[in-house]
Design a protein around this motif. Structure first.
Motif, mmCIF file in Angstrom:
data_model
loop_
_atom_site.group_PDB
_atom_site.id
_atom_site.type_symbol
_atom_site.label_atom_id
_atom_site.label_comp_id
_atom_site.label_asym_id
_atom_site.label_seq_id
_atom_site.Cartn_x
_atom_site.Cartn_y
_atom_site.Cartn_z
ATOM 1 N N LEU A 125 -27.872 -52.184 -51.426
ATOM 2 C CA LEU A 125 -29.183 -52.721 -51.077
ATOM 3 C C LEU A 125 -29.621 -52.174 -49.721
ATOM 4 O O LEU A 125 -28.791 -51.729 -48.932
ATOM 5 N N ASN A 126 -30.912 -52.245 -49.458
ATOM 6 C CA ASN A 126 -31.468 -51.879 -48.164
ATOM 7 C C ASN A 126 -31.088 -50.448 -47.775
ATOM 8 O O ASN A 126 -30.704 -50.183 -46.641
ATOM 9 N N ASN A 127 -31.180 -49.514 -48.735
ATOM 10 C CA ASN A 127 -30.696 -48.157 -48.485
ATOM 11 C C ASN A 127 -31.772 -47.077 -48.610
ATOM 12 O O ASN A 127 -31.452 -45.907 -48.718
ATOM 13 N N ILE A 128 -33.048 -47.451 -48.571
ATOM 14 C CA ILE A 128 -34.130 -46.472 -48.725
ATOM 15 C C ILE A 128 -34.877 -46.340 -47.403
ATOM 16 O O ILE A 128 -35.226 -47.340 -46.770
ATOM 17 N N GLU A 129 -35.120 -45.097 -47.028
ATOM 18 C CA GLU A 129 -35.827 -44.815 -45.784
ATOM 19 C C GLU A 129 -36.856 -43.714 -46.057
ATOM 20 O O GLU A 129 -36.601 -42.783 -46.824
ATOM 21 N N ASN A 141 -29.568 -43.742 -48.795
ATOM 22 C CA ASN A 141 -28.219 -43.772 -48.249
ATOM 23 C C ASN A 141 -27.273 -44.285 -49.330
ATOM 24 O O ASN A 141 -27.345 -45.441 -49.726
ATOM 25 N N SER A 142 -26.384 -43.435 -49.790
ATOM 26 C CA SER A 142 -25.445 -43.838 -50.841
ATOM 27 C C SER A 142 -24.054 -44.109 -50.289
ATOM 28 O O SER A 142 -23.112 -44.292 -51.056
ATOM 29 N N ASN A 143 -23.918 -44.153 -48.970
ATOM 30 C CA ASN A 143 -22.641 -44.432 -48.339
ATOM 31 C C ASN A 143 -22.398 -45.943 -48.348
ATOM 32 O O ASN A 143 -23.062 -46.687 -47.641
ATOM 33 N N THR A 144 -21.439 -46.372 -49.137
ATOM 34 C CA THR A 144 -21.168 -47.805 -49.260
ATOM 35 C C THR A 144 -20.548 -48.394 -47.999
ATOM 36 O O THR A 144 -20.510 -49.602 -47.842
ATOM 37 N N LYS A 145 -20.080 -47.560 -47.103
ATOM 38 C CA LYS A 145 -19.453 -48.035 -45.863
ATOM 39 C C LYS A 145 -20.424 -48.022 -44.682
ATOM 40 O O LYS A 145 -20.064 -48.422 -43.586
ATOM 41 N N ALA A 146 -21.658 -47.563 -44.895
ATOM 42 C CA ALA A 146 -22.635 -47.508 -43.803
ATOM 43 C C ALA A 146 -22.948 -48.917 -43.308
ATOM 44 O O ALA A 146 -22.970 -49.874 -44.079
ATOM 45 N N GLN A 147 -23.225 -49.036 -42.005
ATOM 46 C CA GLN A 147 -23.462 -50.341 -41.414
ATOM 47 C C GLN A 147 -24.833 -50.912 -41.749
ATOM 48 O O GLN A 147 -25.008 -52.118 -41.753
ATOM 49 N N ASN A 148 -25.813 -50.054 -42.010
ATOM 50 C CA ASN A 148 -27.178 -50.550 -42.221
ATOM 51 C C ASN A 148 -27.503 -50.812 -43.682
ATOM 52 O O ASN A 148 -28.649 -51.049 -44.014
ATOM 53 N N VAL A 149 -26.529 -50.772 -44.580
ATOM 54 C CA VAL A 149 -26.761 -51.083 -45.990
ATOM 55 C C VAL A 149 -25.924 -52.299 -46.377
ATOM 56 O O VAL A 149 -24.964 -52.649 -45.705
#
Length: 175
Positions: A125-129, A141-149
């Motif tokens: 979720l919250n992964n479109i910019e 952003n398809s990185n499941t470990k990213a802090q902003n998703v």
């Protein structure tokens, strides 16, 4: 004979109570939580996310995500160039999921994606910019470990309260 009659009544009551208890446990509604988030960026593009989650035994059992991207008039034209490319990018971003779980539709000013998962899948979720450097660009952003998703998987352990707190801490409003 009197002794046998006095035992029959308690046995019937006990069996009836057991049947009622089993019936009640079988029909208990599992916790259902619905959360949503609406963002509008500096380009005027709206992203609406609505996720419905079924929790069973303190873990996620099923998720139903509807993500809507609404473009402002300045990015709408007769050929729907931006919408068509956006749809293509979004379809590619969901390739990791089984085809039957994803449905993407396109309207005159929006793209709507609906994802329903219930079998060991993950949703980000919250992964479109969006950026506009000479042309509108979408970054997913398809990185499941990213802090902003926000990443949710079937089987993740959450009580209803923990799930609500997790989503609210990430900017979602929940019912």
């Amino acid at each position: 004979m009197v002794v046998k009659k006095s035992r029959v009544f308690p046995i019937i009551i006990t069996i009836s109570l057991i049947v009622i208890i089993i019936y009640l446990f079988a029909n208990i509604k599992q916790p259902y939580v619905e959360c949503s988030k609406e963002t509008t960026n500096e380009l005027g593009i709206q992203v609406l996310e609505n996720i419905q989650v079924n929790l069973d035994s303190n873990s996620i059992e099923k998720m139903d995500l509807t993500k809507t991207i609404i473009l402002p008039e300045q990015y709408i034209n007769e050929e729907n160039n931006y919408l068509n490319s956006m749809r293509f990018i979004i379809e590619n971003s969901y390739e990791y999921l089984p085809q039957k779980t994803v449905k993407i539709t396109q309207d005159s000013d929006r793209i709507i994606s609906r994802v329903v998962v219930d079998d060991d899948e993950t949703i980000i979720l919250n992964n479109i910019e969006f950026t506009n450097e000479d042309d509108l660009q979408i970054k997913i952003n398809s990185n499941t470990k990213a802090q902003n998703v926000v990443t949710l998987s079937i089987g993740d352990s959450y009580t209803e309260g923990e799930f609500l707190t997790h989503m609210k801490n990430n900017g979602y409003s929940c019912k």
